[in-house]
Design a protein around this motif. Sequence first.
Motif, mmCIF file in Angstrom:
data_model
loop_
_atom_site.group_PDB
_atom_site.id
_atom_site.type_symbol
_atom_site.label_atom_id
_atom_site.label_comp_id
_atom_site.label_asym_id
_atom_site.label_seq_id
_atom_site.Cartn_x
_atom_site.Cartn_y
_atom_site.Cartn_z
ATOM 1 N N ASN A 107 1.734 -4.377 10.781
ATOM 2 C CA ASN A 107 2.766 -3.346 10.919
ATOM 3 C C ASN A 107 3.677 -3.611 12.117
ATOM 4 N N ASN A 110 6.165 -5.955 10.996
ATOM 5 C CA ASN A 110 6.958 -5.499 9.848
ATOM 6 C C ASN A 110 6.643 -6.294 8.587
ATOM 7 N N THR A 137 1.014 -0.933 4.605
ATOM 8 C CA THR A 137 2.170 -1.796 4.924
ATOM 9 C C THR A 137 3.340 -1.551 3.970
ATOM 10 N N ASN A 140 7.029 -1.472 5.214
ATOM 11 C CA ASN A 140 7.539 -2.602 5.995
ATOM 12 C C ASN A 140 8.569 -3.393 5.180
#
Length: 244
Positions: A107, A110, A137, A140
């Motif tokens: 995370n 990203n 995630t 992201n």
Amino acid sequence: MKWFGLSRVRAVKEKIDWNSPTPKHIAIMMDGNGRWAKRRGLPRSAGHYAGMQTMRETINMCHRNGIDSLTLYAFSTENWKRPKDEVDYIISLVGEFVQDTNVQELNENNIRVFFIGDISRFPEETQEAMRKVVGLTYNNSGLKIFFAMNYGGRSDILQAARSMLETNKGKEITEEEFERFLYTGQNPCPDLLIRTSGEKRLSNFLLWQSAHTELWFTDEMWPDFSEELFYQSILDYQNRKKRA
């Protein structure tokens, strides 16, 4: 020795023209974990664990260098033929990868995670671990990682054909439409496919998707895959494109 290694990495990296085309989607066949361990008198599980550490380092290399997508051949449909204790250990590494510290790192960078293949054959706790990291995630927008788990290129094509025929009865069949039903979906096909361990075949990996992919092979076993080799594969890819 460490300084010498870093200087070699820098020497290869500096040859890359980052203003010219570089691969946006890299696929990797992470081959040779067991042989790496055997050569060192270690159990095969030690090779798989070392391979997971190399995988994490490679993910970070792709993130740092602006790669859009990374597809990793983590567990093939043929891997079920291996001894049960080895299969169980490989599957257990999924849960280890989904530890909070790893998810936090994903995370922070990203990075978004996907799993492709028929994951229904895995234990429920493993499937839950997969769903957990996918969910955590989901928002992201950087590097996309596709873990191919219980994946085979032939079974991918077969399931796509079945799904498409069921959904598009009576409609025209095109390559673009067919690709929507592959496990990789709308993600672009790989520009570069890397295989370690000296083997030079696709071994049922991304058969449809690799029709126009540049293939790059190294004799090094996966746990020994390095930053220097990573940049060398990109440099060779770029040189091929310049000659085309």
